[in-house]
Design an enzyme around this catalytic site. Structure first.
Site: not given
Length: 366
Positions: A233, A100, A186, A322-323
């Site tokens: 993404r 990424q 971002y 994810g987690r």
């Protein structure tokens, strides 16, 4: 009938063994000094190679692109060599891994970027946003971000070149492809979202103009390494790091349509994942599916049942967990067999060493 998560899928030229994605998660364990990927990270990713696709943690494309202490880069020979250890370890376990690529823009502090002033679409400070810096103690110190300067046309050209070179570096490091981080507030997101972009030139104002930087970056990368190795993404409905769009449905349907014309291999949509967050509108997901012909990945608060339903309903092709991947290196096997899921330790998410990274065990049914 076979669980939809375990049907194979084609991603460009890659044949993936299942539809379970390990999405990018910052862990802040790059080797110092130099922010190099290391052997500990290689073990971590190899342990999770049973995912159909791993997207490695956000990796800055330049020294200016770094937002937080101890995140890895991909712009020096040492960093490329560090990532080669990781990709070799994942490929040895027959995994598939994308890098990424990340530029944080204004979401940083001069202490993380060699004393420079951060850059962004506009000279707007991200209110209330903090990042952590290495203050020489065991505990990272959280500090407020500062006001960035508005990027000039020269800056824009330079950063596009850095993304292009980072894509080439990722392939040299052995990655199977790259994911452009255009989400979560971002740099690219700072151009896309209306309330973060006050520009009056061709990179600001209309939706088409605000998507221009995204399009130019993607074109530079697909030209360098091929569209079949470039994913993107997006985070349409999050307000992370202070970026908000006035018309997110319109803006992000336009973004998916643009990415369709650029033939990116997948779009990875990060849904809002805090506990009482609103659901992404079904009509939005349907519109995305109509606008974009490639592989669609969704991530955020998914469990097996929700993931299977999204694939069966045709709105998603792959699902990011994810987690759960942090504490369950063998997550696909646990899902397949109905084994219980372990919970991660929040205190060890960022920084530190093996504890909380590589010491979670596979499930032993005996």
């Amino acid at each position: 009938m076979e669980n939809a998560l375990f049907q194979p899928i084609q991603l460009g030229n890659l044949s993936l063994k299942n539809r379970i994605v390990m999405p990018p998660m910052t862990r802040s364990r790059a080797g110092q000094p130099g922010n190099d990927a290391n052997q500990m990270m290689a073990v971590y990713y190899a342990q999770r190679a049973s995912a159909g696709l791993i997207v490695a943690e956000g990796t800055q494309i330049s020294a200016m692109g770094q937002g937080y202490a101890w995140t890895p880069g991909i712009y020096t020979p040492e960093q490329i060599a560090g990532w080669k250890q990781v990709t070799d370890a994942v490929h040895a376990k027959e995994g598939v891994i994308f890098a990424q690529l990340w530029h944080v823009g204004r979401v940083t502090h001069p202490d993380n970027i060699g004393g420079e002033q951060p850059i962004s679409s506009s000279a707007l400070k991200a209110d209330g946003v903090k990042v952590f810096i290495d203050n020489g103690t065991e505990e990272p110190g959280f500090v407020d971000v500062v006001e960035p300067r508005e990027m000039t046309k020269t800056d824009i050209k330079q950063v596009i070149g850095e993304y292009r070179q980072a894509a080439l570096n990722a392939i040299e490091a052995g990655f199977d492809g790259i994911e452009l981080h255009a989400a979560n507030g971002y740099l690219i997101n700072q151009f896309i979202d209306s309330e973060a972009n006050m520009r009056t030139d061709e990179y600001g104002g209309s939706i088409e103009n605000r998507l221009r930087f995204l399009g130019e970056v993607v074109e530079a990368m697909t030209d360098a390494i091929g569209a079949d190795r470039v994913g993107v993404r997006l985070a349409p409905f999050t307000s992370l790091n202070g970026t908000v769009d006035a018309t997110p449905v319109e803006t992000y349907i336009a973004a998916t349509a643009l990415l369709n014309t650029l033939n990116v291999v997948y779009i990875h949509i990060a849904e809002v994942d805090w506990d009482d967050a609103p659901e992404t509108p079904k009509v939005f997901k349907t519109s995305v599916r109509e606008a974009y012909q490639g592989v669609l990945i969704y991530a955020g608060r998914y469990n097996e049942e929700k993931g299977v339903k999204a694939i069966e309903d045709g709105v998603a092709d792959m699902i990011g967990f994810g987690r759960p991947f942090i504490a369950n290196p063998d997550l696909p096997n646990r899902i397949k067999n109905g084994y219980p899921l372990a919970l991660h330790t929040p205190e060890t998410l960022f920084g530190g060493a093996e504890q909380g990274l590589t010491d979670y065990l596979k499930y032993n049914p005996y």
